[in-house]
Scaffold this active site. Structure first.
Site, PDB file in Angstrom:
ATOM      1  CD  GLU A  33      -3.909   2.946  -2.603  1.00 53.86           C
ATOM      2  OE1 GLU A  33      -3.189   3.339  -1.814  1.00 53.86           O
ATOM      3  OE2 GLU A  33      -4.680   3.563  -3.351  1.00 53.86           O
ATOM      4  NE  ARG A 258       6.524   2.286   5.600  1.00 53.79           N
ATOM      5  CZ  ARG A 258       6.094   2.223   4.452  1.00 53.79           C
ATOM      6  NH1 ARG A 258       6.689   2.179   3.279  1.00 53.79           N
ATOM      7  NH2 ARG A 258       4.634   2.414   4.088  1.00 53.79           N
ATOM      8  CE  LYS A 268       2.384   1.310  -3.009  1.00 51.26           C
ATOM      9  NZ  LYS A 268       0.977   0.463  -2.872  1.00 51.26           N
TER      10      LYS A 268
END
Ligand code: ATP
Ligand code: MG
Length: 550
Positions: A33, A258, A268
């Site tokens: 994104e 992850r 982020k």
């Protein structure tokens, strides 16, 4: 690759190839994104997706998942492309934007409504949350759940044309309000949001939710294996439900763990706080775990890719030691960095028996690991600088560097003996008076005499001043992400600026992409703000892991 060393994703793909599930095709995607800069965790996903495609002669798309206009910006779109390229991956002509599919997604939504699989709901976002129930308690049906089909179509079209305020209506999937998986309790598909989108401007005022959008993006692009992180495992039934209901091409979602790194945050949202509140100097501050931060600091793509290979792909979350990444970096930098001499905290040395005007050039190897990069000539003269800490007036035992009466090697040059020191009125040492043995050129004696210490140095007349930035970990906590307030664990000593360094002269002209090792001090990289007037170097990493001792 041997069967045994294959990871679980490769095994799934092998099985799919045997059953011809996707006609032996492998097509992955990296779907960021564009709401921030990429971090080292994204690098894991990038390497995984592009490498898997490569291994199976497949393809990997770069796809911007730009479904939330509020947080997204073109700056991030640009930086993401730069970072993926820098890591060494090529999406060729396959760069896509979710926003390009908005019309198609809208039509798919109409189809769901027509099939009686979706309805327009007028509950507020809070009310929707309230009626969702809990893991122990089923949710309750929305009073709008059984709205007539044509009314749903009409309302949805009017949502799109902008008749309604934000938050007044949503389109929801009609699944099951008592489903054991909360994600299946009539999830929202579209919300109303009057906001300008970085690419589609004001064309849309309804925006798709992640779960709806992501599967459709994968389907539209013909993705075979949609690799995503573990937190989406509970979303997979919904991913499958949408694609099944629409009866469209259906990729396989596969979840992996992850990457987490010690002493590092990887969100982020939190990285954005560090930038916006100026705890660091921008997204590419060399202390940041962003790809652009690593690049600026002097990390190499190869070191990052090798590290990802080493880490592998797991199904369970864990935290990797950042020291592993640093050691992968040292292995790569040791091979490719050019050696130079630099003095970070200069102390003046006068060679009293060296002729006043004389200058000579000693020969130094550029990289003992790689003879092909040859040698260079380093100027030597009467007045030199050495590192302050390489001299001690009252040394402890086993101090093999300089002290009054000791003899050491000045690397590539001569054996030097220290005879005297000059102090100011406060007792600070101003300079050392030394003599050289002219028969030891190249740092070798011809009478078999040995010295234990070897120091680096620069010639005062020739050296160039520079600023050197020494970085330490940005956080003092092993797992700052798990702390209540990660800000409280910022290391106040994460940056030390050394203003008065003296460098070997050719560092001025050395190409800025070349990593250097300052002899004995670590690996360094010219900062992007470095100019010929003000040279700035970043220390990429020390020669050894200094934290291992702490
Ligand atoms: P963040 O939590 O940092 O905001 P995100 O997952 O929201 O990350 P996206 O832009 O959606 O960020 O991520 C793009 C891709 O990168 C996703 O497929 C995501 O799973 C993957 N990714 C993000 N962080 C990691 C990580 N730490 N390790 C592996 N993959 C990651
Ligand atoms: Mg995300």
């Amino acid at each position: 690759m041997s069967e045994i060393s294959k990871n679980f994703i490769q095994k799934i793909i092998d099985d799919d190839n045997i059953s011809k599930k996707f006609d032996n095709k492998v097509h992955t995607r990296f779907p960021p994104e564009p709401n921030g800069y990429l971090h080292i965790g994204h690098a894991k996903s990038i390497c995984l997706n592009f490498n898997i495609a490569d291994e199976y002669n497949g393809k990997c798309n770069l796809r911007f998942d730009d479904t939330n206009p509020i947080a997204e910006e073109d700056e991030y779109v640009r930086s993401i492309q730069e970072d993926v390229k820098w890591l060494g991956f090529d999406w060729e002509n396959r760069m896509h934007f979710a926003s390009d599919y908005f019309q198609q997604m809208y039509e798919y939504a109409l189809q769901l409504i027509k099939n009686d699989d979706a309805y327009v709901c007028e509950l507020s976002p809070d009310k929707i949350k309230e009626t969702r129930g809990t893991l122990q308690k089923p949710g309750t049906d929305s009073p709008f759940r059984n709205r007539a089909r044509d009314e749903n179509i009409d309302l949805f079209q009017r949502m799109k044309s902008g008749e309604f305020e934000n938050g007044t209506k949503t389109l929801r999937a009609k699944i099951d309000m008592s489903h054991p998986n909360m994600n299946m309790r009539d999830p929202v598909i579209y919300r109303i949001l009057h906001a300008k989108h970085h690419r589609t401007g004001d064309n849309w005022c309804i925006y798709p939710m992640y779960d709806w959008a992501h599967g459709l993006e994968d389907s539209i692009e013909g993705i075979t294996h949609s690799l995503c992180s573990l937190e989406f495992e509970d979303h997979r039934p919904l991913y499958d439900w949408y694609l099944d209901k629409l009866d469209v091409y259906h990729p396989q979602q596969i979840e992996f763990a992850r990457l987490n790194l010690s002493y590092t945050i990887m969100s982020k949202r939190k990285l954005k706080i560090l930038v916006k509140e100026k705890y660091v100097n921008g997204w590419d501050d060399p202390r940041m775990p962003t790809i652009s931060g690593f690049r600026r600091r002097g990390y190499t793509p190869k070191a990052i890719r090798n590290f990802m290979d080493e880490v592998g792909v797991a199904k369970r979350d864990n935290v990797m030691d950042i020291a592993k990444l640093e050691s992968s970096l040292r292995v790569d930098l040791n091979k490719r960095s050019q050696r130079r001499m630099a003095v970070l905290n200069p102390l003046k040395v006068v060679i009293t028996n060296y002729p006043e005007e004389k200058e000579e050039y000693v020969v130094a190897k550029n990289n003992p690991e790689d003879e092909s990069v040859g040698t260079r000539k380093v100027p030597f003269s009467k007045i030199l600088y050495i590192e302050k800490e390489d001299f001690m007036e009252h040394p402890p035992k086993k101090f093999f560097r300089l002290t009054i009466g000791s003899e050491v090697r000045f690397k590539f040059a001569y054996f030097i003996t220290c005879n005297d020191m000059i102090k100011d009125e406060n007792g600070n040492i101003l300079e050392l008076h030394c003599t050289y043995d002219k028969d030891t050129l190249g740092g070798r004696s011809n009478d078999g005499r040995k010295v234990k210490g070897t120091l680096h140095w620069v010639s005062a007349k020739h050296s160039i001043p520079a600023k050197v930035m020494i970085y330490d970990r940005l956080f003092t906590s092993l797992n700052p992400d798990s702390e209540n307030s990660f800000i409280d664990f910022i290391n106040p000593e994460s940056l030390e600026i050394l203003e008065n360094c003296q460098l070997e002269p050719d560092l001025k002209t050395l190409e800025s992409e070349i990593p250097v090792q300052f002899e004995r001090l670590g690996y360094f990289f010219k900062d992007l703000n470095s100019t010929n007037e003000t040279l700035i170097f970043n220390r990429t990493v020390a020669l050894r892991d200094t934290w291992a001792k702490k």
